[in-house]
Design a protein around this motif. Structure first.
Motif, PDB file in Angstrom:
ATOM      1  N   CYS A  23       0.911  -1.060   0.148  1.00 19.13           N
ATOM      2  CA  CYS A  23      -0.038  -0.124  -0.014  1.00 19.13           C
ATOM      3  C   CYS A  23       0.882   1.334  -0.093  1.00 19.13           C
ATOM      4  O   CYS A  23       2.197   1.009  -0.031  1.00 19.13           O
ATOM      5  CB  CYS A  23      -0.927  -0.119   1.229  1.00 19.13           C
ATOM      6  N   SER A  24       0.336   2.472  -0.115  1.00 13.79           N
ATOM      7  CA  SER A  24       0.998   3.706  -0.107  1.00 13.79           C
ATOM      8  C   SER A  24       1.592   4.027   1.436  1.00 13.79           C
ATOM      9  O   SER A  24       1.082   3.579   2.516  1.00 13.79           O
ATOM     10  CB  SER A  24       0.333   4.805  -0.608  1.00 13.79           C
ATOM     11  N   LYS A  25       2.663   4.869   1.196  1.00 12.80           N
ATOM     12  CA  LYS A  25       3.061   5.173   2.792  1.00 12.80           C
ATOM     13  C   LYS A  25       2.164   6.206   3.392  1.00 12.80           C
ATOM     14  O   LYS A  25       2.009   6.073   4.579  1.00 12.80           O
ATOM     15  CB  LYS A  25       4.215   6.188   2.624  1.00 12.80           C
ATOM     16  N   ALA A  26       1.278   6.620   2.560  1.00 12.88           N
ATOM     17  CA  ALA A  26       0.196   7.717   3.329  1.00 12.88           C
ATOM     18  C   ALA A  26      -0.894   6.896   3.904  1.00 12.88           C
ATOM     19  O   ALA A  26      -1.270   7.200   5.172  1.00 12.88           O
ATOM     20  CB  ALA A  26      -0.550   8.601   2.271  1.00 12.88           C
ATOM     21  N   ASN A  30      -2.004   6.749   7.673  1.00 15.39           N
ATOM     22  CA  ASN A  30      -3.457   7.007   8.152  1.00 15.39           C
ATOM     23  C   ASN A  30      -3.680   5.786   9.269  1.00 15.39           C
ATOM     24  O   ASN A  30      -4.352   6.051  10.354  1.00 15.39           O
ATOM     25  CB  ASN A  30      -4.194   6.862   7.057  1.00 15.39           C
ATOM     26  N   ALA A  31      -2.939   4.761   9.163  1.00 13.98           N
ATOM     27  CA  ALA A  31      -3.326   3.728   9.942  1.00 13.98           C
ATOM     28  C   ALA A  31      -2.348   3.663  11.487  1.00 13.98           C
ATOM     29  O   ALA A  31      -3.140   3.675  12.515  1.00 13.98           O
ATOM     30  CB  ALA A  31      -2.609   2.058   9.408  1.00 13.98           C
ATOM     31  N   ILE A  32      -1.319   4.555  11.348  1.00 19.11           N
ATOM     32  CA  ILE A  32      -0.754   4.894  12.549  1.00 19.11           C
ATOM     33  C   ILE A  32      -1.699   5.938  13.318  1.00 19.11           C
ATOM     34  O   ILE A  32      -1.538   5.865  14.510  1.00 19.11           O
ATOM     35  CB  ILE A  32       0.663   5.334  12.195  1.00 19.11           C
ATOM     36  N   ASN A  33      -2.316   6.956  12.625  1.00 19.68           N
ATOM     37  CA  ASN A  33      -2.951   7.889  13.154  1.00 19.68           C
ATOM     38  C   ASN A  33      -4.419   7.590  13.468  1.00 19.68           C
ATOM     39  O   ASN A  33      -5.168   8.266  13.877  1.00 19.68           O
ATOM     40  CB  ASN A  33      -2.792   9.340  12.508  1.00 19.68           C
ATOM     41  N   GLY A  34      -4.897   6.214  13.295  1.00 22.96           N
ATOM     42  CA  GLY A  34      -6.033   5.712  13.357  1.00 22.96           C
ATOM     43  C   GLY A  34      -7.153   6.177  12.714  1.00 22.96           C
ATOM     44  O   GLY A  34      -8.309   6.339  13.015  1.00 22.96           O
TER      45      GLY A  34
END
Length: 91
Positions: A23-26, A30-34
């Motif tokens: 997947c993309s870094k973005a 987004n997963a890290i930021n919930g």
């Protein structure tokens, strides 16, 4: 430390996680930021703006977010891209 442990770093960058998840870094950010619906927050170590993810945390996160039964197959919707346009022709 074994050759396998030397080959696989304990800590991965966002880019390395994105490559592993295809997947993309973005999307990883987004997963890290919930901010990804349907999955829990991906645990990460913050070093200023830089985010690092432990391999063990990624493995646990993947296991936690697998569909019930561990089967990641997507159910068929009945109409494919080809089937959707079948029989419809513009004049």
């Amino acid at each position: 430390m074994s050759d396998i442990e030397m080959a696989v770093p304990e800590i991965m960058t966002v880019e390395e996680v994105a490559q592993r998840l295809r997947c993309s870094k973005a999307h990883v950010c987004n997963a890290i930021n919930g901010k990804v619906n349907g999955v829990t927050t991906l645990p990460a170590i913050s070093m200023g703006r830089r985010k690092l993810i432990r391999v063990s945390a990624l493995a646990a996160w993947l296991a936690q977010n697998e569909p019930a039964g561990g089967n990641a197959m997507i159910p068929a919707c009945g109409i494919g891209a080809v089937g959707a346009s079948k029989g419809k022709h513009d004049a």
